[in-house]
Structure formats: structure tokens, C-alpha cells
Design a protein around this motif. Sequence first.
Motif, short mmCIF file in Angstrom:
data_model
loop_
_atom_site.label_atom_id
_atom_site.label_comp_id
_atom_site.label_asym_id
_atom_site.label_seq_id
_atom_site.Cartn_x
_atom_site.Cartn_y
_atom_site.Cartn_z
N THR A 90 -19.79 -20.07 14.79
CA THR A 90 -19.08 -19.62 13.60
C THR A 90 -17.62 -19.34 13.93
O THR A 90 -17.32 -18.55 14.83
CB THR A 90 -19.74 -18.38 13.02
N ALA A 91 -16.72 -19.97 13.21
CA ALA A 91 -15.30 -19.84 13.48
C ALA A 91 -14.53 -20.65 12.45
O ALA A 91 -15.11 -21.44 11.71
CB ALA A 91 -14.95 -20.34 14.89
N VAL A 92 -13.23 -20.45 12.44
CA VAL A 92 -12.34 -21.36 11.75
C VAL A 92 -11.96 -22.45 12.74
O VAL A 92 -11.50 -22.16 13.84
CB VAL A 92 -11.10 -20.66 11.20
N TYR A 93 -12.14 -23.69 12.33
CA TYR A 93 -11.88 -24.82 13.20
C TYR A 93 -10.57 -25.49 12.81
O TYR A 93 -10.30 -25.74 11.64
CB TYR A 93 -13.03 -25.83 13.12
N TYR A 94 -9.77 -25.78 13.82
CA TYR A 94 -8.46 -26.39 13.63
C TYR A 94 -8.35 -27.64 14.49
O TYR A 94 -8.98 -27.74 15.54
CB TYR A 94 -7.34 -25.44 14.08
N CYS A 95 -7.50 -28.55 14.06
CA CYS A 95 -7.15 -29.66 14.93
C CYS A 95 -5.67 -29.57 15.29
O CYS A 95 -4.86 -28.96 14.59
CB CYS A 95 -7.47 -31.02 14.29
N ASN A 96 -5.33 -30.16 16.40
CA ASN A 96 -3.97 -30.16 16.89
C ASN A 96 -3.92 -31.07 18.11
O ASN A 96 -4.94 -31.64 18.51
CB ASN A 96 -3.52 -28.74 17.27
N ARG A 97 -2.76 -31.23 18.66
CA ARG A 97 -2.62 -31.90 19.94
C ARG A 97 -3.18 -31.03 21.05
O ARG A 97 -3.42 -29.84 20.87
CB ARG A 97 -1.15 -32.20 20.23
N ASP A 98 -3.36 -31.64 22.19
CA ASP A 98 -3.66 -30.93 23.42
C ASP A 98 -2.64 -31.39 24.46
O ASP A 98 -2.70 -32.55 24.88
CB ASP A 98 -5.09 -31.21 23.88
N PRO A 99 -1.75 -30.51 24.86
CA PRO A 99 -1.56 -29.13 24.42
C PRO A 99 -1.05 -29.05 22.98
O PRO A 99 -0.42 -29.98 22.50
CB PRO A 99 -0.51 -28.58 25.40
N PRO A 100 -1.34 -27.96 22.29
CA PRO A 100 -0.99 -27.87 20.87
C PRO A 100 0.50 -27.67 20.64
O PRO A 100 1.21 -27.08 21.45
CB PRO A 100 -1.78 -26.65 20.40
N PHE A 101 0.96 -28.15 19.49
CA PHE A 101 2.28 -27.87 18.99
C PHE A 101 2.17 -26.79 17.93
O PHE A 101 1.36 -26.90 17.01
CB PHE A 101 2.91 -29.12 18.38
N SER A 102 3.01 -25.79 18.03
CA SER A 102 2.93 -24.65 17.12
C SER A 102 3.11 -25.04 15.66
O SER A 102 2.49 -24.45 14.77
CB SER A 102 3.95 -23.57 17.51
N THR A 103 3.93 -26.03 15.40
CA THR A 103 4.21 -26.43 14.03
C THR A 103 3.11 -27.30 13.42
O THR A 103 3.17 -27.62 12.23
CB THR A 103 5.54 -27.18 13.93
N TYR A 104 2.13 -27.68 14.21
CA TYR A 104 1.09 -28.56 13.71
C TYR A 104 -0.14 -27.83 13.17
O TYR A 104 -1.02 -28.45 12.58
CB TYR A 104 0.62 -29.51 14.81
N TRP A 105 -0.22 -26.52 13.39
CA TRP A 105 -1.39 -25.79 12.93
C TRP A 105 -1.50 -25.84 11.41
O TRP A 105 -0.55 -25.54 10.69
CB TRP A 105 -1.36 -24.34 13.39
N GLY A 106 -2.69 -26.20 10.94
CA GLY A 106 -2.96 -26.20 9.52
C GLY A 106 -3.75 -24.98 9.12
O GLY A 106 -3.76 -23.96 9.81
N GLN A 107 -4.44 -25.10 7.99
CA GLN A 107 -5.21 -23.97 7.48
C GLN A 107 -6.58 -23.85 8.13
O GLN A 107 -7.20 -22.79 8.06
CB GLN A 107 -5.37 -24.10 5.97
N GLY A 108 -7.03 -24.91 8.75
CA GLY A 108 -8.34 -24.89 9.36
C GLY A 108 -9.45 -25.03 8.33
O GLY A 108 -9.22 -25.03 7.12
N THR A 109 -10.66 -25.14 8.84
CA THR A 109 -11.82 -25.21 7.97
C THR A 109 -12.89 -24.28 8.52
O THR A 109 -13.16 -24.26 9.72
CB THR A 109 -12.33 -26.66 7.83
N GLN A 110 -13.47 -23.49 7.65
CA GLN A 110 -14.42 -22.46 8.06
C GLN A 110 -15.80 -23.06 8.30
O GLN A 110 -16.33 -23.78 7.45
CB GLN A 110 -14.52 -21.37 6.99
N VAL A 111 -16.35 -22.75 9.44
CA VAL A 111 -17.73 -23.10 9.76
C VAL A 111 -18.50 -21.81 9.94
O VAL A 111 -18.14 -20.97 10.77
CB VAL A 111 -17.82 -23.97 11.03
N THR A 112 -19.55 -21.65 9.17
CA THR A 112 -20.39 -20.47 9.27
C THR A 112 -21.82 -20.92 9.54
O THR A 112 -22.39 -21.69 8.76
CB THR A 112 -20.34 -19.64 7.99
N VAL A 113 -22.37 -20.45 10.64
CA VAL A 113 -23.74 -20.78 11.03
C VAL A 113 -24.56 -19.51 10.91
O VAL A 113 -24.38 -18.57 11.68
CB VAL A 113 -23.80 -21.34 12.44
N SER A 114 -25.43 -19.49 9.95
CA SER A 114 -26.20 -18.28 9.67
C SER A 114 -27.48 -18.64 8.95
O SER A 114 -27.53 -19.59 8.17
CB SER A 114 -25.38 -17.32 8.81
N SER A 115 -28.51 -17.88 9.24
CA SER A 115 -29.77 -18.06 8.55
C SER A 115 -29.86 -17.20 7.30
O SER A 115 -30.81 -17.30 6.53
CB SER A 115 -30.94 -17.74 9.49
#
Length: 115
Positions: A90-115
Motif C-alpha cells: 500500500t502506497a502512492v506509486y510514482y514514475c520517474n527516471r532513475d535517478p529521478p528528476f525533481s521536476t518530473y514527479w507527478g501526482q502518483g496513483t494510490q494503491v491500497t491492498v486491504s481485505s
Amino acid sequence: QVQLVESGGGLVQPGGSLRLSCAVSGSIASFVTMAWYRQAPGKQRELVAAIERFGSTNYADSVKGRFTIFRDNARNTVDLQMNSLKPEDTAVYYCNRDPPFSTYWGQGTQVTVSS
């Protein structure tokens, strides 16, 4: 102008699967390493998977054997297939370069794993 837009998150039960997509637009070079990161509540952002220029991949130990990162060239996306999901994923997942660029961070997408 580079834009990275994450999608595909949601609520899933333990053991379930999700596929995340990172839509890439702009002039980001095709040869750079792209990666998925995640940030759980109260924790620092961590790299979970990366894909290099020629398709070689690297994974955090916690997701090896469960997650797969790949490029979908037809859609110009970098996707993350997540199987056998656990509550600790469970987390907010983001994509970016590796290593990341600070200006590339988006809003992310929430993943919730729960019963």
C-alpha cells in the motif's frame, strides 16, 4: 516539457493484481532508465522497479517475483504489473527516471491492498 502521468491504482485485496501505467510525453530520452517508486504513509519514497535502455530490469527485494516493469512502446508507457499484492505494498506509486528528476514527479496513483 516532460510529463509523466500515473494511472491504474485502486483498492485490491491481498493476493490480487493491478497494472499501473506511466504515460510519457515530452522530450525524455528513450535511452534513460525509467522507474517506479512508491511512498507509503510515514515512510520515505523508495524505488521498487527500474527498466534500463535495452530492457534490463531491477527490482527491490521486497517485490522480486511479484512485480514486472516493462515498456509498452505502442502506448508510450512504462507499466508495472503487480501480482500477489500484500498490505505492505500500500502506497502512492510514482514514475520517474532513475535517478529521478525533481521536476518530473507527478501526482502518483494510490494503491491500497486491504481485505
